[in-house]
Design a protein around this motif. Structure first.
Motif, PDB file in Angstrom:
ATOM      1  N   TRP A 185       0.800  -1.221   0.000  1.00  0.00           N
ATOM      2  CA  TRP A 185       0.000   0.000   0.000  1.00  0.00           C
ATOM      3  C   TRP A 185       0.828   1.264   0.000  1.00  0.00           C
ATOM      4  CZ3 TRP A 185      -4.990   0.033  -1.037  1.00  0.00           C
ATOM      5  CH2 TRP A 185      -5.687  -1.190  -0.938  1.00  0.00           C
ATOM      6  N   ARG A 186       2.187   1.134   0.048  1.00  0.00           N
ATOM      7  CA  ARG A 186       3.003   2.352   0.189  1.00  0.00           C
ATOM      8  C   ARG A 186       2.732   3.365  -0.915  1.00  0.00           C
ATOM      9  NH1 ARG A 186       7.274   3.927   2.969  1.00  0.00           N
ATOM     10  NH2 ARG A 186       8.392   4.802   1.211  1.00  0.00           N
ATOM     11  N   GLY A 187       2.710   2.892  -2.156  1.00  0.00           N
ATOM     12  CA  GLY A 187       2.484   3.812  -3.274  1.00  0.00           C
ATOM     13  C   GLY A 187       1.148   4.517  -3.147  1.00  0.00           C
ATOM     14  N   ALA A 188       0.137   3.732  -2.788  1.00  0.00           N
ATOM     15  CA  ALA A 188      -1.204   4.313  -2.658  1.00  0.00           C
ATOM     16  C   ALA A 188      -1.208   5.355  -1.542  1.00  0.00           C
ATOM     17  CB  ALA A 188      -2.208   3.215  -2.376  1.00  0.00           C
ATOM     18  N   GLU A 189      -0.569   4.997  -0.379  1.00  0.00           N
ATOM     19  CA  GLU A 189      -0.525   5.960   0.745  1.00  0.00           C
ATOM     20  C   GLU A 189       0.150   7.248   0.303  1.00  0.00           C
ATOM     21  OE1 GLU A 189       1.700   3.879   3.689  1.00  0.00           O
ATOM     22  OE2 GLU A 189       0.148   2.369   4.002  1.00  0.00           O
ATOM     23  N   ALA A 190       1.320   7.126  -0.366  1.00  0.00           N
ATOM     24  CA  ALA A 190       2.084   8.303  -0.757  1.00  0.00           C
ATOM     25  C   ALA A 190       1.214   9.260  -1.557  1.00  0.00           C
ATOM     26  CB  ALA A 190       3.286   7.870  -1.572  1.00  0.00           C
ATOM     27  N   TYR A 191       0.578   8.745  -2.615  1.00  0.00           N
ATOM     28  CA  TYR A 191      -0.216   9.642  -3.463  1.00  0.00           C
ATOM     29  C   TYR A 191      -1.476  10.107  -2.759  1.00  0.00           C
ATOM     30  CZ  TYR A 191       2.747   9.677  -7.516  1.00  0.00           C
ATOM     31  OH  TYR A 191       3.783   9.933  -8.371  1.00  0.00           O
ATOM     32  N   HIS A 192      -2.008   9.263  -1.834  1.00  0.00           N
ATOM     33  CA  HIS A 192      -3.188   9.677  -1.068  1.00  0.00           C
ATOM     34  C   HIS A 192      -2.862  10.916  -0.258  1.00  0.00           C
ATOM     35  CE1 HIS A 192      -6.812   9.466   1.326  1.00  0.00           C
ATOM     36  NE2 HIS A 192      -6.073   9.436   2.440  1.00  0.00           N
ATOM     37  N   PHE A 193      -1.746  10.862   0.498  1.00  0.00           N
ATOM     38  CA  PHE A 193      -1.396  12.009   1.339  1.00  0.00           C
ATOM     39  C   PHE A 193      -1.000  13.208   0.477  1.00  0.00           C
ATOM     40  CE2 PHE A 193      -0.459   8.700   4.732  1.00  0.00           C
ATOM     41  CZ  PHE A 193      -1.602   8.978   5.438  1.00  0.00           C
ATOM     42  N   PHE A 194      -0.343  12.964  -0.645  1.00  0.00           N
ATOM     43  CA  PHE A 194       0.071  14.032  -1.568  1.00  0.00           C
ATOM     44  C   PHE A 194      -1.160  14.825  -2.039  1.00  0.00           C
ATOM     45  CE2 PHE A 194       1.637  15.150  -5.991  1.00  0.00           C
ATOM     46  CZ  PHE A 194       2.517  16.125  -5.569  1.00  0.00           C
ATOM     47  N   LEU A 195      -2.214  14.073  -2.421  1.00  0.00           N
ATOM     48  CA  LEU A 195      -3.459  14.714  -2.866  1.00  0.00           C
ATOM     49  C   LEU A 195      -4.157  15.400  -1.700  1.00  0.00           C
ATOM     50  CD1 LEU A 195      -4.700  11.783  -5.106  1.00  0.00           C
ATOM     51  CD2 LEU A 195      -4.226  14.069  -5.942  1.00  0.00           C
ATOM     52  N   LEU A 196      -4.149  14.703  -0.517  1.00  0.00           N
ATOM     53  CA  LEU A 196      -4.863  15.216   0.656  1.00  0.00           C
ATOM     54  C   LEU A 196      -4.282  16.558   1.085  1.00  0.00           C
ATOM     55  CD1 LEU A 196      -6.990  14.695   2.866  1.00  0.00           C
ATOM     56  CD2 LEU A 196      -5.242  13.490   4.168  1.00  0.00           C
ATOM     57  N   ALA A 197      -2.928  16.640   1.102  1.00  0.00           N
ATOM     58  CA  ALA A 197      -2.277  17.873   1.552  1.00  0.00           C
ATOM     59  C   ALA A 197      -2.714  19.035   0.668  1.00  0.00           C
ATOM     60  CB  ALA A 197      -0.764  17.695   1.482  1.00  0.00           C
ATOM     61  N   ILE A 244       9.001   7.260  -3.533  1.00  0.00           N
ATOM     62  CA  ILE A 244       7.882   7.132  -4.480  1.00  0.00           C
ATOM     63  C   ILE A 244       7.600   8.460  -5.175  1.00  0.00           C
ATOM     64  CG2 ILE A 244       5.404   6.656  -4.663  1.00  0.00           C
ATOM     65  CD1 ILE A 244       5.907   4.671  -2.314  1.00  0.00           C
ATOM     66  N   ILE A 245       7.504   9.548  -4.352  1.00  0.00           N
ATOM     67  CA  ILE A 245       7.257  10.865  -4.951  1.00  0.00           C
ATOM     68  C   ILE A 245       8.579  11.606  -4.958  1.00  0.00           C
ATOM     69  CG2 ILE A 245       5.971  13.027  -4.705  1.00  0.00           C
ATOM     70  CD1 ILE A 245       3.815  11.435  -3.269  1.00  0.00           C
ATOM     71  N   PRO A 246       8.940  12.288  -6.049  1.00  0.00           N
ATOM     72  CA  PRO A 246      10.229  12.978  -6.092  1.00  0.00           C
ATOM     73  C   PRO A 246      10.346  14.002  -4.963  1.00  0.00           C
ATOM     74  CG  PRO A 246       9.192  12.962  -8.243  1.00  0.00           C
ATOM     75  CD  PRO A 246       8.195  12.414  -7.297  1.00  0.00           C
ATOM     76  N   PRO A 247      11.504  14.039  -4.241  1.00  0.00           N
ATOM     77  CA  PRO A 247      11.686  14.941  -3.093  1.00  0.00           C
ATOM     78  C   PRO A 247      11.399  16.396  -3.448  1.00  0.00           C
ATOM     79  CG  PRO A 247      13.513  13.399  -3.266  1.00  0.00           C
ATOM     80  CD  PRO A 247      12.685  13.184  -4.467  1.00  0.00           C
ATOM     81  N   VAL A 248      11.745  16.836  -4.686  1.00  0.00           N
ATOM     82  CA  VAL A 248      11.473  18.236  -5.062  1.00  0.00           C
ATOM     83  C   VAL A 248      10.018  18.571  -4.796  1.00  0.00           C
ATOM     84  CG1 VAL A 248      11.661  19.912  -6.937  1.00  0.00           C
ATOM     85  CG2 VAL A 248      13.157  17.924  -6.899  1.00  0.00           C
ATOM     86  N   GLU A 249       9.122  17.661  -5.199  1.00  0.00           N
ATOM     87  CA  GLU A 249       7.692  17.933  -5.060  1.00  0.00           C
ATOM     88  C   GLU A 249       7.286  17.924  -3.592  1.00  0.00           C
ATOM     89  OE1 GLU A 249       4.951  16.194  -7.600  1.00  0.00           O
ATOM     90  OE2 GLU A 249       6.185  16.416  -9.403  1.00  0.00           O
ATOM     91  N   ILE A 250       7.842  16.931  -2.831  1.00  0.00           N
ATOM     92  CA  ILE A 250       7.460  16.831  -1.411  1.00  0.00           C
ATOM     93  C   ILE A 250       7.850  18.118  -0.673  1.00  0.00           C
ATOM     94  CG2 ILE A 250       7.925  15.626   0.753  1.00  0.00           C
ATOM     95  CD1 ILE A 250       8.314  13.081  -0.927  1.00  0.00           C
ATOM     96  N   TYR A 251       9.120  18.547  -0.830  1.00  0.00           N
ATOM     97  CA  TYR A 251       9.592  19.684  -0.018  1.00  0.00           C
ATOM     98  C   TYR A 251       9.045  20.989  -0.550  1.00  0.00           C
ATOM     99  CZ  TYR A 251      12.284  16.295   2.528  1.00  0.00           C
ATOM    100  OH  TYR A 251      12.613  15.233   3.303  1.00  0.00           O
ATOM    101  N   SER A 252       8.768  21.071  -1.867  1.00  0.00           N
ATOM    102  CA  SER A 252       8.119  22.287  -2.378  1.00  0.00           C
ATOM    103  C   SER A 252       6.754  22.428  -1.727  1.00  0.00           C
ATOM    104  CB  SER A 252       7.935  22.214  -3.899  1.00  0.00           C
ATOM    105  OG  SER A 252       9.165  22.014  -4.527  1.00  0.00           O
ATOM    106  N   LEU A 253       6.002  21.302  -1.682  1.00  0.00           N
ATOM    107  CA  LEU A 253       4.660  21.325  -1.077  1.00  0.00           C
ATOM    108  C   LEU A 253       4.757  21.685   0.402  1.00  0.00           C
ATOM    109  CD1 LEU A 253       1.645  20.759  -1.414  1.00  0.00           C
ATOM    110  CD2 LEU A 253       2.094  18.360  -0.903  1.00  0.00           C
ATOM    111  N   LEU A 254       5.737  21.072   1.072  1.00  0.00           N
ATOM    112  CA  LEU A 254       5.892  21.339   2.521  1.00  0.00           C
ATOM    113  C   LEU A 254       6.201  22.826   2.733  1.00  0.00           C
ATOM    114  CD1 LEU A 254       6.031  20.278   5.387  1.00  0.00           C
ATOM    115  CD2 LEU A 254       8.405  19.647   5.015  1.00  0.00           C
ATOM    116  N   ALA A 255       7.085  23.389   1.882  1.00  0.00           N
ATOM    117  CA  ALA A 255       7.446  24.805   2.026  1.00  0.00           C
ATOM    118  C   ALA A 255       6.224  25.687   1.859  1.00  0.00           C
ATOM    119  CB  ALA A 255       8.496  25.157   0.987  1.00  0.00           C
ATOM    120  N   VAL A 256       5.410  25.376   0.853  1.00  0.00           N
ATOM    121  CA  VAL A 256       4.192  26.178   0.612  1.00  0.00           C
ATOM    122  C   VAL A 256       3.261  26.080   1.808  1.00  0.00           C
ATOM    123  CG1 VAL A 256       2.151  26.390  -0.831  1.00  0.00           C
ATOM    124  CG2 VAL A 256       4.357  25.978  -1.889  1.00  0.00           C
TER     125      VAL A 256
END
Length: 1186
Positions: free
Chosen positions: A1028-1040, A1065-1077
């Motif tokens: 379920w890791r992939g599903a969780e990753a994109y789930h939280f990505f969309l949820l945020a 699973i998700i490229p770090p650039v996207e994760i930390y950009s989202l976190l920064a925003v």
């Protein structure tokens, strides 16, 4: 065609006739003459005898009415057939319209211009309008009810003739000076017609007649000339339409008085007179031509002056006005017809079709088969086959593979069987004007050359010969010979049409052939005899007439010749052996040199006796034996065949009146005298005398007659002798069998059955109380309904096997007629499972088929067929049951594979320890993957319950989609699907373990064993453990992002912080950009600064890409110091509880610290109870909430 004078009617007081017209529909004949003479006659055939039909029937005048009203000579008479009106006009210009009332003709209308004389009147094709032309140039067009439509005066023109076009749009006016002008139907001048047939003619000429055939019975061939214009000097032109630039020219070399087309536009009659050089006087003649200008016949008519000609509606008679007489001539048309194996083949034209309609009428079963043929030229028959000669249709490419390239053949010979199925065809270049055929050859001749084709019929071919058929042209099965060549029989006659076109001075005029001889007649009277099959010129004979029809007797020893004027003569081709007493060579068979009959139009040799033939002379049929005639029979039929002392004749005239419905009455059998005499002797005198008479006149047919008569009287000795004489082996055996029977009644019953009187035979058997014999008789006849009746009516038990046989036979009867429902009832009673299965299948009654399969014992041979039937309609379960029942697991698996039921296939393969299913599945999957159909491969594995393989492929797809930076929701869906497949895999392993360990160990141990097996089986632990890791990753990505946009900044930041676990699973650039925003929006600048530090230190970014991040960080942190403005629990420390990591809520992304929370039954993820209350489906895997 053949024509002869048949009747003459005299007009009272020797009044000369001027005109005659024959009503095509009702058969009235109107004739007009001097002194106001106008008569209406009608010839009726009164006969009660069915055989005397058509021309053979005696004809009497049923109407002979003189119409009073004209004073001057009646010059024009014309019929309106549609409205039963007669229009007449005399030399004083008086016009009278007559109508029929209660069987007599009365004046209806009268008209007189008192200025000029009427020269011609014509009704249009539908009888609505009449056009009347006067000598002074006046034209009147009137309607059928007497109203004037328009009138016109043509100045300075003398009119003589008028004709309507078939569509009534054009009028042709013939002038007294021989010009023809074309007007429209309103009287407007269009143009002058070019009359090209008068080239280099001098002196005054006038028009003898204009006749435009309206096409009421179709045309002889497409684009056929139909407008005839003839001049008194004998020149004539036949045109396709009014301004045809290439008309057909005819120069009759006679003075023409009148012309007319026959009822179907196939023959043009021109009546007039011919100067005879020898006798220095004029002879009345009628010349007959085809629309293409070919001369057919000449009829000489007695009398001084012929003034008019008129055809009868059926085209079988013609009326001629000569002096004060009407002569009638009978016409025997050249029908396109033939007779092969009890089938009459005939062709006719229809007005609505261009093609010929060829009917194959099977006279035995009274069935007809119809075939449409374009440009048919002739029909020739022999034995069981017929040849249709046609012009090649160049709109279609030639099918014949063996037509040489560049050789565009003009004509086709099609070989057909007796129901019109084409068996073979040949394209030829020469015009097949004359065609004859034997059992082995077809010979077609033009005027200069002849072509032979040794045809073959498929049923006689061996396998070896079939291979040779492709090479037949090379082997010389077809040859062409020029009439002036002298072939010697060696193989020099190759198929070379080039030499067939060189001209000859003496053209061919007729041909005939038997199995060993070919006879070719030439116009000068020379006859060539060739041998067959190797064509070699054997001999030439010379006749003093031009032959029209030739015929050879059955042993090719004597040739019958009918010449162009209908005289029948004979020629001996082989010297007859002198009779035993040496009394001259001709003693046995009459002297052919002295034999001559006139007015013969058909003849046929008997095909079993060289001295017996039948011929048609006028309306009588004569049979000749040794050139001695028997008494004639009145008939006008065409002779089909002459064998076994019986002549079959067909009344084609009657058939052609209604060709779509031929009637058995039109086929007549005549027995010749010796057969009639023998029959009379047997009936009246007795068998002894009859057998003496037959001894003197032996013939197999007569011996058979005697044998049958002797059998009737149970005179077995005579019967046996007679059967021996006619070489009837079955008959001899039958008589022997009769001799062994004791009872008289039994013998009579057998004889009745022998003669086909089955009802009588059955009654006799039943009277003798021999139901078994009655039943066996009916079985022989195949009358199973009656067998069943007999079996059921009898007292006592009947034979069960026979009963079943009867039921099955009746079932077959219905099945053959595709009445499956009736068939099922009988097959059920007859316990015929094979045919039952077939019927159920035809009826699409699959329940019935399933019941049948269940009722069959194991390993029954029918189960395989039933399985096959189920496969064809896609019923997998039933197929498998049927195959397993007959112990064919391999076939069952193949069927499942065929129907794409892989799970069933895999299950079956496992149960029956079949190894190959794995490889099969792998093969199919790799085949799909090769074609880039990954999703189909996933579906395949899923159906086959290979969940792990399916999951692997699914993860592969998801990873690829993620790399493509597709919509995140789509990627999440793909990961969920992959994870669900992993769950299916877990469940599969568990249930397999449970099934194995039923009742042996506790559940815990079995679960443990399951896990161990999972471990051992899974090479790919990442997939199995963290499905379920992939599903969780994109789930939280969309949820945020959703929380950010909805304004829940803190929640958004919390969720974004969760994403740090999913950098794989998700490229770090996207994760930390989202976190920064999220963190900057939440004013948590400490977290934000950590995110920027991470972004600036990412190795995946180049220096240029990092620069904007550094600039942005500078801009933010100059305004805000990097520390959080709110205080909250540090996420990371709180998330680790006593037992390791605490679960996170999939609705909000927060860590769950309560003891009571909700867990999804499918994906095993958690959520806070108060949050999940608003949902019906799990936010992660979207399975419905329990």
């Amino acid at each position: 065609m053949f024509i002869y004078l048949s009747k003459k009617i005299a007009i009272p007081n020797n009044i000369r006739l001027k005109c005659v017209s024959w009503n095509k529909d009702q058969g009235f004949i109107a004739c007009g003459g001097d002194d106001g003479l106008l008569k209406v006659l009608k010839l009726e055939t009164q006969t009660d005898d069915a055989k005397l039909k058509g021309l053979a029937a005696p004809s009497n005048l049923s109407m002979n009415q003189t119409l009073e009203g004209h004073s001057g000579a009646v010059q024009v008479v014309t019929w309106n057939e549609q409205y039963q009106k007669l229009t007449t006009s005399d030399q004083n210009g008086l016009i009278i319209v007559w109508m029929l009332y209660k069987g007599s003709w009365y004046e209806e209308m009268i008209n007189n211009r008192n200025k000029s004389v009427v020269r011609s009147m014509s009704w249009n094709a539908d009888g609505q309008k009449i056009c009347i032309v006067y000598e002074d140039g006046a034209v009147i067009v009137g309607s059928v009810d007497g109203n004037r439509i328009w009138g016109k005066e043509l100045k300075g023109i003398q009119l003589a003739h008028v004709a309507w076009s078939p569509d009534s749009k054009i009028l042709l006016f013939g002038m007294a000076n021989g010009e023809v002008h074309i007007y429209d139907n309103q009287g407007n001048f269009i143009m002058k017609m070019t009359v090209s047939c008068l080239h280099n003619v001098t002196g005054a000429i006038s028009i003898a007649g204009i006749h435009w055939y309206a096409g009421s019975e179709g045309y002889v061939e497409p684009d056929c000339p139909c407008l005839a214009i003839c001049f008194d000097n004998g020149r004539c032109q036949v045109m396709r339409y009014e301004n045809d630039e290439a008309p057909v020219f005819i120069d009759t070399l006679m003075n023409v008085a009148s012309i007319q087309w026959n009822q179907c536009g196939s023959v043009l009659a021109l009546a007039g007179s011919l100067r005879s050089v020898a006798m220095e006087k004029e002879v009345n003649v009628v010349q007959f031509y085809t629309p293409f200008g070919e001369h057919l016949r000449t009829l000489k008519v007695p009398g001084k002056q012929m003034t008019a000609v008129a055809w009868e509606g059926g085209g079988l008679r013609i009326g001629l006005a000569v002096d004060s007489y009407i002569y009638f001539a009978n016409i025997r048309p050249d029908y396109k017809w033939g007779y092969c194996s009890s089938t009459v083949v005939y062709a006719y034209t229809k007005p609505d079709r261009q093609e010929y309609c060829v009917v194959f009428w099977d006279t035995k079963n009274n069935e007809k088969f119809v075939k449409y043929v374009k440009s048919l030229m002739s029909i020739t028959t022999s034995g069981d086959f017929c040849i249709l000669a046609t012009k090649a249709d160049h709109t279609h490419p030639q099918e014949d593979a063996d037509v040489e390239s560049g050789n565009n053949a003009m004509y086709v010979l099609v070989l057909c069987n007796a129901i019109g199925t084409p068996l073979d065809s040949k394209y030829i270049d020469i015009d097949p004007l004359f065609v004859t055929m034997t059992k082995t050859h077809v010979v077609a001749a033009s005027k200069e050359a002849f072509y032979t084709w040794q045809y073959r019929v498929a049923k006689k071919l061996t396998a070896m010969e079939i291979n040779q058929v492709a090479r037949t042209r090379k082997e010389g099965r077809e040859r062409v010979y020029h009439i002036d060549d002298t072939p010697s029989g060696t193989s020099e006659g190759h198929l070379d049409f080039a030499k067939a076109f060189s001209a000859t001075r003496d053209p061919i005029c007729c041909i005939t052939a038997t199995d060993k001889t070919l006879i070719v007649g030439r116009e000068s009277g020379i006859i060539h005899k060739y041998s067959l099959p190797n064509v070699a010129l054997v001999q030439k004979y010379s006749l003093n007439c031009r032959a029209y029809q030739l015929s050879l007797n059955c042993n090719s020893s004597r040739l019958a010749i009918i010449d162009i004027s209908g005289v029948l003569t004979f020629l001996d081709l082989e010297v007859r052996l002198s009779s035993a007493d040496g009394a001259g060579s001709q003693a046995g068979s009459g002297d052919p040199s002295k034999f001559e009959r006139k007015d013969v139009w058909d003849m046929q040799w008997a095909n079993d006796n060289p001295d017996l033939f039948a011929m048609m002379e006028k309306t009588r049929m004569y049979v000749f034996r040794n050139l001695d005639p028997e008494e004639p029979i009145q008939t006008s039929g065409y002779i089909c065949s002459f064998e076994d002392l019986e002549i079959k004749s067909v009344l084609l005239d009657e058939i052609m009146k209604d060709p779509e419905r031929p009637n058995k009455d039109y086929l007549i059998n005549f027995e010749i005298r010796s057969l009639r005499d023998s029959r009379a002797l047997i009936e009246k005198v007795g068998i002894e005398d009859a057998s003496q008479f037959i001894e003197d006149n032996p013939h197999p047919r007569l011996w058979r007659l005697l044998a049958e008569a002797a059998l009737q009287k149970l005179d077995l000795k005579t019967a046996e002798q007679a059967f021996v004489r006619c070489k009837d082996y079955q008959g001899i055996e039958f008589v022997k069998g009769l001799g062994n029977l004791q009872s008289e009644a039994m013998k009579q019953a057998e004889v009745a059955a022998y003669f086909g009187r089955f009802e009588e035979a059955e009654r006799m058997y039943l009277d003798m109380d021999r139901r078994d014999l009655a039943i066996s008789l009916r079985i022989k006849l195949g009358d199973w309904f009656r067998v069943l009746q007999l079996l059921k009516t009898g007292s006592g038990d009947c034979d069960d096997a026979l009963l079943e046989q009867a039921h099955n036979a009746i079932g077959d009867y219905f099945a053959d007629r595709q009445k499956w429902v009736n068939a099922v009832q009988y097959y059920l009673q007859g316990r015929n499972q094979e045919r039952l299965a077939e019927c159920y299948y035809m009826l699409e009654d699959y329940e019935g088929l399933e019941r049948l399969a269940n009722s069959l014992p194991e390993n029954h041979k029918l189960l395989m067929d039933i399985g096959q039937m189920f496969v064809t309609v896609g019923m997998c379960e039933q197929t498998v049951n049927a195959y397993l029942k007959c112990n064919q697991p391999k076939a069952a698996v193949d069927a499942c594979v065929h129907l794409n039921q892989w799970n069933k296939a895999v299950e079956l393969a496992k149960n029956h320890n079949m190894k190959e299913i794995k490889s099969l599945l792998g093969k199919y999957a790799s085949h799909l993957l090769e074609k880039n159909k990954t999703l189909e491969a996933v579906e395949l594995y899923r159906k086959a319950h290979h969940f792990l393989d399916a999951a692997k492929l699914m993860f592969k797809i998801a990873d690829e989609e993620a790399k493509k930076r597709t919509r995140p929701l789509r990627v999440k869906k793909l990961y969920v699907l992959a994870a669900l497949l992993v769950e299916d895999f877990h469940n599969q392993v568990k249930t397999a373990q449970l099934n194995q360990a039923k009742g042996k160990k506790s559940e815990a141990t079995s679960a443990l064993a399951g896990l161990l097996e999972e471990d051992s089986s899974s090479t790919d632990n990442r997939i199995v453990d963290n499905g379920w890791r992939g599903a969780e990753a994109y789930h939280f990505f969309l949820l945020a992002q959703r929380q950010l946009y909805e304004g829940y900044m803190e929640n958004a930041m919390n969720t974004a912080l969760r994403l740090r676990d999913y950098e794989d699973i998700i490229p770090p650039v996207e994760i930390y950009s989202l976190l920064a925003v999220c963190s900057s929006a939440n004013r948590a600048f400490s977290t934000c600064s950590q995110a920027f530090i991470k972004l600036e230190s990412l190795e995946s970014l180049s220096t240029d890409q990092r620069q904007p991040y550094e600039d942005l960080a500078l801009e933010i942190f100059t305004k805000h110091s990097p520390k959080d403005y709110h205080t909250w629990k540090e996420l990371d420390s709180a998330s680790d509880g006593a037992e390791g990591k605490l679960p996170s809520c999939i609705v909000t992304g927060q860590t769950i610290s309560e003891y009571q929370f909700w867990m999804c039954g499918v994906c095993k993820h958690c959520a806070l109870e108060k949050e999940i209350g608003n949902y019906n489906f799990c936010p992660l895997c979207h399975s419905p909430l329990a």
